[in-house]
Design a protein around this motif. Structure first.
Motif, PDB file in Angstrom:
ATOM      1  N   HIS A  75      -0.522  55.798 -46.970  1.00 32.37           N
ATOM      2  CA  HIS A  75       0.672  55.116 -47.464  1.00 32.37           C
ATOM      3  C   HIS A  75       1.713  55.053 -46.345  1.00 32.37           C
ATOM      4  O   HIS A  75       1.456  54.452 -45.329  1.00 32.37           O
ATOM      5  CB  HIS A  75       1.155  55.763 -48.754  1.00 32.37           C
ATOM      6  CG  HIS A  75       0.046  55.899 -49.763  1.00 32.37           C
ATOM      7  ND1 HIS A  75      -0.540  54.803 -50.356  1.00 32.37           N
ATOM      8  CD2 HIS A  75      -0.618  56.984 -50.226  1.00 32.37           C
ATOM      9  CE1 HIS A  75      -1.509  55.221 -51.159  1.00 32.37           C
ATOM     10  NE2 HIS A  75      -1.577  56.533 -51.093  1.00 32.37           N
ATOM     11  N   SER A  76       2.840  55.697 -46.469  1.00 34.30           N
ATOM     12  CA  SER A  76       3.856  55.630 -45.412  1.00 34.30           C
ATOM     13  C   SER A  76       3.810  56.852 -44.502  1.00 34.30           C
ATOM     14  O   SER A  76       4.753  57.121 -43.773  1.00 34.30           O
ATOM     15  CB  SER A  76       5.248  55.523 -46.040  1.00 34.30           C
ATOM     16  OG  SER A  76       5.358  54.321 -46.744  1.00 34.30           O
ATOM     17  N   GLY A  77       2.743  57.580 -44.541  1.00 38.47           N
ATOM     18  CA  GLY A  77       2.629  58.789 -43.722  1.00 38.47           C
ATOM     19  C   GLY A  77       1.203  58.990 -43.268  1.00 38.47           C
ATOM     20  O   GLY A  77       0.500  58.050 -42.941  1.00 38.47           O
ATOM     21  N   GLY A  78       0.797  60.232 -43.284  1.00 39.18           N
ATOM     22  CA  GLY A  78      -0.552  60.573 -42.864  1.00 39.18           C
ATOM     23  C   GLY A  78      -0.562  61.921 -42.189  1.00 39.18           C
ATOM     24  O   GLY A  78       0.424  62.660 -42.234  1.00 39.18           O
ATOM     25  N   GLY A  79      -1.671  62.240 -41.554  1.00 42.03           N
ATOM     26  CA  GLY A  79      -1.754  63.530 -40.890  1.00 42.03           C
ATOM     27  C   GLY A  79      -2.901  63.609 -39.902  1.00 42.03           C
ATOM     28  O   GLY A  79      -3.891  62.883 -40.011  1.00 42.03           O
ATOM     29  N   TRP A  80      -2.729  64.494 -38.924  1.00 43.04           N
ATOM     30  CA  TRP A  80      -3.752  64.757 -37.920  1.00 43.04           C
ATOM     31  C   TRP A  80      -4.724  65.799 -38.449  1.00 43.04           C
ATOM     32  O   TRP A  80      -4.320  66.764 -39.090  1.00 43.04           O
ATOM     33  CB  TRP A  80      -3.115  65.275 -36.628  1.00 43.04           C
ATOM     34  CG  TRP A  80      -2.391  64.225 -35.856  1.00 43.04           C
ATOM     35  CD1 TRP A  80      -1.044  64.020 -35.807  1.00 43.04           C
ATOM     36  CD2 TRP A  80      -2.977  63.235 -35.016  1.00 43.04           C
ATOM     37  NE1 TRP A  80      -0.756  62.957 -34.987  1.00 43.04           N
ATOM     38  CE2 TRP A  80      -1.922  62.456 -34.486  1.00 43.04           C
ATOM     39  CE3 TRP A  80      -4.283  62.910 -34.661  1.00 43.04           C
ATOM     40  CZ2 TRP A  80      -2.141  61.388 -33.621  1.00 43.04           C
ATOM     41  CZ3 TRP A  80      -4.503  61.842 -33.799  1.00 43.04           C
ATOM     42  CH2 TRP A  80      -3.439  61.099 -33.286  1.00 43.04           C
ATOM     43  N   VAL A  81      -6.005  65.614 -38.153  1.00 40.67           N
ATOM     44  CA  VAL A  81      -7.046  66.556 -38.557  1.00 40.67           C
ATOM     45  C   VAL A  81      -7.831  66.938 -37.304  1.00 40.67           C
ATOM     46  O   VAL A  81      -8.246  66.067 -36.534  1.00 40.67           O
ATOM     47  CB  VAL A  81      -7.991  65.924 -39.613  1.00 40.67           C
ATOM     48  CG1 VAL A  81      -9.127  66.865 -39.961  1.00 40.67           C
ATOM     49  CG2 VAL A  81      -7.202  65.539 -40.860  1.00 40.67           C
ATOM     50  N   ASP A  82      -8.019  68.244 -37.095  1.00 37.52           N
ATOM     51  CA  ASP A  82      -8.789  68.712 -35.941  1.00 37.52           C
ATOM     52  C   ASP A  82     -10.247  68.294 -36.074  1.00 37.52           C
ATOM     53  O   ASP A  82     -10.782  68.194 -37.182  1.00 37.52           O
ATOM     54  CB  ASP A  82      -8.708  70.231 -35.816  1.00 37.52           C
ATOM     55  CG  ASP A  82      -7.331  70.703 -35.368  1.00 37.52           C
ATOM     56  OD1 ASP A  82      -6.642  69.940 -34.665  1.00 37.52           O
ATOM     57  OD2 ASP A  82      -6.945  71.825 -35.740  1.00 37.52           O
ATOM     58  N   VAL A  83     -10.897  68.100 -34.948  1.00 38.15           N
ATOM     59  CA  VAL A  83     -12.284  67.630 -34.940  1.00 38.15           C
ATOM     60  C   VAL A  83     -13.202  68.586 -35.700  1.00 38.15           C
ATOM     61  O   VAL A  83     -14.173  68.157 -36.323  1.00 38.15           O
ATOM     62  CB  VAL A  83     -12.774  67.383 -33.489  1.00 38.15           C
ATOM     63  CG1 VAL A  83     -12.958  68.689 -32.727  1.00 38.15           C
ATOM     64  CG2 VAL A  83     -14.045  66.556 -33.472  1.00 38.15           C
ATOM     65  N   SER A  84     -12.882  69.874 -35.703  1.00 39.96           N
ATOM     66  CA  SER A  84     -13.716  70.849 -36.411  1.00 39.96           C
ATOM     67  C   SER A  84     -13.652  70.668 -37.928  1.00 39.96           C
ATOM     68  O   SER A  84     -14.532  71.150 -38.643  1.00 39.96           O
ATOM     69  CB  SER A  84     -13.299  72.276 -36.039  1.00 39.96           C
ATOM     70  OG  SER A  84     -11.942  72.489 -36.374  1.00 39.96           O
ATOM     71  N   SER A  87     -25.113  61.587 -36.197  1.00 40.92           N
ATOM     72  CA  SER A  87     -24.326  60.792 -35.249  1.00 40.92           C
ATOM     73  C   SER A  87     -23.050  61.533 -34.869  1.00 40.92           C
ATOM     74  O   SER A  87     -22.760  62.603 -35.386  1.00 40.92           O
ATOM     75  CB  SER A  87     -23.964  59.436 -35.857  1.00 40.92           C
ATOM     76  OG  SER A  87     -22.869  59.569 -36.738  1.00 40.92           O
ATOM     77  N   ASN A  88     -22.300  60.922 -33.967  1.00 41.24           N
ATOM     78  CA  ASN A  88     -20.990  61.465 -33.602  1.00 41.24           C
ATOM     79  C   ASN A  88     -19.866  60.610 -34.188  1.00 41.24           C
ATOM     80  O   ASN A  88     -18.748  60.628 -33.700  1.00 41.24           O
ATOM     81  CB  ASN A  88     -20.857  61.565 -32.079  1.00 41.24           C
ATOM     82  CG  ASN A  88     -20.909  60.202 -31.413  1.00 41.24           C
ATOM     83  OD1 ASN A  88     -21.189  59.186 -32.053  1.00 41.24           O
ATOM     84  ND2 ASN A  88     -20.644  60.168 -30.116  1.00 41.24           N
ATOM     85  N   LYS A  89     -20.166  59.863 -35.250  1.00 42.51           N
ATOM     86  CA  LYS A  89     -19.187  58.974 -35.884  1.00 42.51           C
ATOM     87  C   LYS A  89     -18.486  59.703 -37.031  1.00 42.51           C
ATOM     88  O   LYS A  89     -19.126  60.096 -38.003  1.00 42.51           O
ATOM     89  CB  LYS A  89     -19.874  57.725 -36.444  1.00 42.51           C
ATOM     90  CG  LYS A  89     -20.593  56.902 -35.409  1.00 42.51           C
ATOM     91  CD  LYS A  89     -21.365  55.778 -36.077  1.00 42.51           C
ATOM     92  CE  LYS A  89     -22.218  55.033 -35.083  1.00 42.51           C
ATOM     93  NZ  LYS A  89     -23.065  54.028 -35.752  1.00 42.51           N
ATOM     94  N   PRO A  90     -17.159  59.886 -36.935  1.00 40.45           N
ATOM     95  CA  PRO A  90     -16.434  60.535 -38.035  1.00 40.45           C
ATOM     96  C   PRO A  90     -16.397  59.639 -39.274  1.00 40.45           C
ATOM     97  O   PRO A  90     -16.385  58.416 -39.171  1.00 40.45           O
ATOM     98  CB  PRO A  90     -15.026  60.743 -37.494  1.00 40.45           C
ATOM     99  CG  PRO A  90     -15.018  60.268 -36.102  1.00 40.45           C
ATOM    100  CD  PRO A  90     -16.295  59.572 -35.821  1.00 40.45           C
ATOM    101  N   VAL A  91     -16.371  60.274 -40.435  1.00 38.60           N
ATOM    102  CA  VAL A  91     -16.312  59.556 -41.710  1.00 38.60           C
ATOM    103  C   VAL A  91     -14.852  59.452 -42.139  1.00 38.60           C
ATOM    104  O   VAL A  91     -14.091  60.412 -42.022  1.00 38.60           O
ATOM    105  CB  VAL A  91     -17.123  60.307 -42.793  1.00 38.60           C
ATOM    106  CG1 VAL A  91     -16.959  59.642 -44.149  1.00 38.60           C
ATOM    107  CG2 VAL A  91     -18.591  60.374 -42.400  1.00 38.60           C
ATOM    108  N   VAL A  92     -14.469  58.277 -42.626  1.00 35.06           N
ATOM    109  CA  VAL A  92     -13.134  58.047 -43.184  1.00 35.06           C
ATOM    110  C   VAL A  92     -13.332  57.615 -44.629  1.00 35.06           C
ATOM    111  O   VAL A  92     -14.052  56.654 -44.900  1.00 35.06           O
ATOM    112  CB  VAL A  92     -12.377  56.942 -42.413  1.00 35.06           C
ATOM    113  CG1 VAL A  92     -11.022  56.671 -43.055  1.00 35.06           C
ATOM    114  CG2 VAL A  92     -12.221  57.313 -40.949  1.00 35.06           C
TER     115      VAL A  92
END
Length: 201
Positions: free
Chosen positions: A54-63, A71-76
């Motif tokens: 929405h109007s924000g969000g957040g960072w998530v560590d790779v772990s 694969s090395n493709k992250p899921v969203v």
């Protein structure tokens, strides 16, 4: 990675144990969502990923990321009707998690997937120099990408609030996102603060 979502469905409210699907409240035409990779300049490895919500969000560590099997493709994961992005399936509350009141963002696995490593287009890379990437005309569109919608939400939300005990009623009225009362069409990627600067979190 920017993704245009042509339609946003109606919201679902959560008030304690009560879940209330709205009829039209929260619907709007057109929305831009994105996720961002933070890559190390030293070794080229993914270190974090930003999920817009929405109007924000957040960072998530790779772990803490989930990857496509083998694969090395992250899921969203995109939320039902709201297409906010999250790193894992589940229910994410936009509101007060302490009180259990707000708008539900339900996220789950599905057979509907978009492999953004297969279908994408580089639309800008100013740092490479002028003319290296040809920007499409639509990227210069600096108006709203959908009509303004005003909901008659007061009656619908008042019905829900009136079901609650008096002690809780007045504290709840300000917990619902302003988007429940009406929506303007979203602006394009270049008008977002994070197009030039860093993510907001």
């Amino acid at each position: 990675m920017w993704i245009f979502c042509p339609f946003n469905g109606p919201a679902t409210l959560k008030i304690g144990l009560l879940t209330v699907p709205m009829n039209r409240i929260g619907e709007h035409v057109g929305d831009w969502e994105h996720f961002t990779f933070r890559i190390s300049n030293f070794n080229g490895e993914l270190t974090q990923m930003f999920f817009s919500q929405h109007s924000g969000g957040g960072w998530v560590d790779v772990s803490d990321l989930e990857f496509v099997k083998g694969s090395n493709k992250p899921v969203v994961y995109s939320s039902k009707h709201g297409h906010a992005s999250f790193p894992h399936p589940g229910m994410y509350l936009q509101g007060s998690s302490k009180l259990g009141i707000g708008v539900r963002n339900d996220v789950g696995k599905s057979e509907f997937v978009v492999d953004s490593s297969q279908r994408y287009r580089v639309v800008a890379a100013e740092y490479l120099g002028e003319g290296v990437v040809s920007e499409p005309c639509w990227l210069q569109y600096m108006r709203e990408w959908g009509p303004t919608i005003v909901y008659d939400s007061a009656a619908e939300i008042d019905k829900i609030i009136n079901l609650l005990p008096l002690i809780v009623r007045f504290s709840i009225e300000n917990l619902f996102p302003i988007a429940l009362y009406g929506e303007e069409g979203p602006t394009g990627p270049k008008e977002k603060d994070n197009w030039v600067g860093d993510e907001i979190c």
